[in-house]
Design a protein around this motif. Structure first.
Motif, PDB file in Angstrom:
ATOM      1  N   ASP A   1       4.462   3.533  -7.191  1.00 50.31           N
ATOM      2  CA  ASP A   1       4.493   2.121  -7.595  1.00 50.31           C
ATOM      3  C   ASP A   1       3.216   1.717  -8.335  1.00 50.31           C
ATOM      4  O   ASP A   1       3.248   0.838  -9.199  1.00 50.31           O
TER       5      ASP A   1
ATOM      6  N   ALA B   1       8.838  -1.711  -3.242  1.00 50.54           N
ATOM      7  CA  ALA B   1       8.821  -2.124  -4.646  1.00 50.54           C
ATOM      8  C   ALA B   1       8.738  -3.641  -4.764  1.00 50.54           C
ATOM      9  O   ALA B   1       8.131  -4.173  -5.700  1.00 50.54           O
TER      10      ALA B   1
ATOM     11  N   PHE C   1      13.258   0.793  -8.830  1.00 51.81           N
ATOM     12  CA  PHE C   1      12.281   1.812  -8.433  1.00 51.81           C
ATOM     13  C   PHE C   1      13.005   2.745  -7.457  1.00 51.81           C
ATOM     14  O   PHE C   1      13.132   2.438  -6.277  1.00 51.81           O
TER      15      PHE C   1
ATOM     16  N   GLN D   1      10.697   7.298  -8.891  1.00 51.19           N
ATOM     17  CA  GLN D   1       9.393   6.968  -8.322  1.00 51.19           C
ATOM     18  C   GLN D   1       9.142   7.792  -7.074  1.00 51.19           C
ATOM     19  O   GLN D   1       9.972   7.826  -6.169  1.00 51.19           O
TER      20      GLN D   1
END
Lengths: 110, 331
Positions: B31, B61, B128, B207
Motif C-alpha cells: 500500500d 487499503a 488493492f 498488492q
C-alpha cells in the motif's frame, strides 16, 4: 518523506536491508549503501533489518544532511538488490561514531 | 487537521498531497507503493486537493484517505462505491476515487462494485488486491487461490477465486486495467489513464501483503522478474514480453484464446497479436491469462468510450440543476 542511510553504515555495509526492500531502491558505494529518496516508498521495512541501526526516517530531527547525501550518491552508485557478505572488518567498525571521515565516494565495484 | 490547501495548483508537488497523519500499514506493505504513486499522479493531474475526494470502505487499503490531503470519506464495509456515487452526483466537478481491498470490493461490496461499473458513474475504483483479509489477520478472501491455507481455511481453500478483471468486464465496465504496486514506472501511467476516462474506471492493483500473504503474486511485482511474468499492454502495439522482448502472444481464432510463442519460433502464418483496448472479445481473452503458463496482462485491458452516468441522466452542467429551493419544495 523517505528513509535515509546514515554514517553508521560506513565500512559496515551489512546489506540485510536490500533483501527486504520491495522497490529495490538501495544503491551501493564502495563502503556504504544509500537509499534513493525518490524511489523509496516510505514503507519502513528496511529500518529494523539494519544491525547498525543506520536507517532513519526523515521525519526524525537533523536528518536533512543524510537525505541529501543519499540523494547525491543514489544517482551515481549502482543499484543493489541482493544481500552480499559484509566487509571482512565490518565488526571492527560496528558502533563507531562519526564515520563520515571514512566515506568513499567511489561506486561499488561490480 | 490539515489546513485547507491553497489553489495554486501549478506549484503542487507529490508531497503536497500527503497528510499529517502517521501512516499505519505494516512495514513493507504494498500500500505504501500505491500511495507513493498516487501522490505523484495527483501532482501531475494538477487539481487542487479540495477538488478531490477519496472514498474508502473497510480494510487495510481503506486507510488510504487518511494519508492524503484531499477530502476523504472512510465509509462502511463494501459501501464505498455507493457513497462515491452519491458524492459524484452531488458535485460532478469533483474528482472521485474509490479505494478498497479484495474483501471490500469483491465480497462485502461486490454488488456495489457491480452497479457502479454498469452505471458508468465517473469515478475511479482502485482495487488493492492482496488475495487475503489482512486487517483481520489473514483469512482467505474472494480472490485467494485454491489451496490457500489460512485461519479460516486450515485445510486449504477449495473455492474458485474471483478474477477481478473478468468480474469488471462482466459487470459492464467500460474501463478495465491492471497494475502492480511496486512497479513504480508503470502504475502511475495506469492511474492517469483511469482518471482521464470519463466514466467508471476499474483498476486492479496487485498488492503484496508482506505479513499474511507474502509473495502471492510471485514474480509479477518483483521488478527484476516482472518482465518475464507480465505482458505490458500498449494500445496498437504488439503484445511482446520478456526481458529481451523475445516472447509474444498469438491469438488463436479457433479457440478464441491467446497462446505464448517465442519470437524465434514464430511460424510464418502467425503474427504477434496487436493490443486493441477497444476489442471486448480480446479483453475477455486477456482476462484469462494467469500465471503459471501465461504472462499476466498489465495496463489498460479494455477501454470503450461511453456516456458517463451524470451526462446520461441529463444532469449536465457544473452542478445538479436541482437547486436547494427546488429540493426543499419537493420535500
Amino acid at each position: 518523506m523517505t528513509y535515509a542511510v546514515t554514517e553508521a553504515c560506513i565500512r559496515c555495509k551489512y546489506t540485510d536491508c536490500v533483501e527486504v526492500c520491495p522497490v529495490d531502491c538501495f544503491y551501493e558505494g564502495e563502503n556504504m549503501l544509500v537509499i534513493h529518496p525518490d524511489e523509496c516508498i516510505d514503507c519502513g521495512v528496511c529500518e529494523p533489518e539494519c544491525p547498525e541501526e543506520a536507517i532513519v526516517p526523515d521525519t526524525e530531527p537533523n536528518t536533512e544532511q543524510w537525505v541529501a547525501l543519499n540523494q547525491k550518491y543514489s544517482e551515481i552508485w549502482p543499484n543493489i538488490t541482493e544481500r552480499k557478505d559484509p566487509p571482512a572488518d565490518a565488526d571492527v567498525w560496528s558502533g563507531k561514531p562519526d564515520k563520515m571521515d571514512y566515506i568513499s565516494p567511489s561506486p561499488a565495484s561490480t | 487537521m490539515n489546513e485547507m490547501p491553497v489553489k495554486d495548483v501549478t506549484a503542487l508537488t507529490a508531497n503536497d498531497f500527503g497528510s499529517d497523519q502517521e501512516v499505519r500499514w505494516c512495514p513493507g506493505c504494498g500500500d505504501y507503493a500505491i500511495l507513493k504513486a498516487m501522490k505523484t499522479v495527483l501532482a501531475d493531474i494538477g487539481r487542487s486537493p479540495d477538488d478531490i475526494v477519496f472514498v474508502a470502505g473497510i480494510g487495510c487499503a481503506a486507510r488510504f484517505p487518511y494519508y492524503l490531503s484531499t477530502y476523504g470519506f472512510h465509509t462502511i464495509h463494501g459501501r464505498a462505491a455507493a457513497v462515491a456515487t452519491g458524492v459524484k452526483l452531488a458535485n460532478p466537478e469533483l474528482d472521485v476515487w474509490v479505494v478498497g481491498g479484495d474483501g471490500d470490493f469483491m465480497s462485502i461490496g461486490g454488488n456495489h462494485t457491480l452497479h457502479a461499473l454498469r452505471r458508468n458513474v465517473d469515478i475511479n475504483l482502485l482495487l488493492f488486491n492482496n488475495a487475503i483479509y489482512g486487517l483481520t489477520k489473514g483469512q482467505y478472501s474472494p480472490t485467494s487461490p485454491v489451496g490457500t491455507r489460512s485461519p479460516s481455511t486450515p485445510g486449504g481453500s477449495v473455492e474458485a477465486p474471483v478474477n477481478a478483471v473478468r468480474f469488471a468486464l462482466g459487470a459492464g465496465a467500460r474501463f478495465v486495467a491492471r497494475a502492480a504496486d511496486t512497479l513504480q514506472t508503470h502504475l502511475p501511467g495506469v492511474l492517469k489513464r483511469a482518471h482521464a476516462n470519463k466514466g467508471a474506471s476499474f483498476v486492479e492493483i496487485l498488492q503484496n501483503c508482506l505479513v499474511y500473504n507474502d509473495g502471492a503474486f510471485g514474480a509479477i511485482n518483483d521488478r527484476s522478474q516482472s518482465h518475464e511474468a507480465t505482458v505490458r499492454l500498449e494500445h496498437g502495439q504488439p503484445m511482446v514480453f520478456g526481458k529481451e522482448e523475445d516472447k509474444g502472444l498469438v491469438f488463436n481464432n479457433e479457440t478464441g484464446a491467446f497462446e505464448v510463442v517465442t519470437l524465434a519460433d514464430l511460424k510464418s502464418e502467425d503474427t504477434i497479436a496487436i493490443h486493441d483496448e477497444t476489442n471486448f472479445v480480446r479483453a475477455q481473452a486477456l482476462a484469462e491469462l494467469e500465471q503459471p503458463g501465461f504472462p499476466v496482462p498489465l495496463g489498460v485491458i479494455y477501454a470503450e468510450a461511453a456516456t458517463e452516468f451524470v451526462e446520461a441522466r441529463g444532469f449536465s452542467g457544473t452542478k445538479s440543476k436541482w437547486g436547494r429551493e427546488e429540493l426543499k419544495s419537493l420535500i
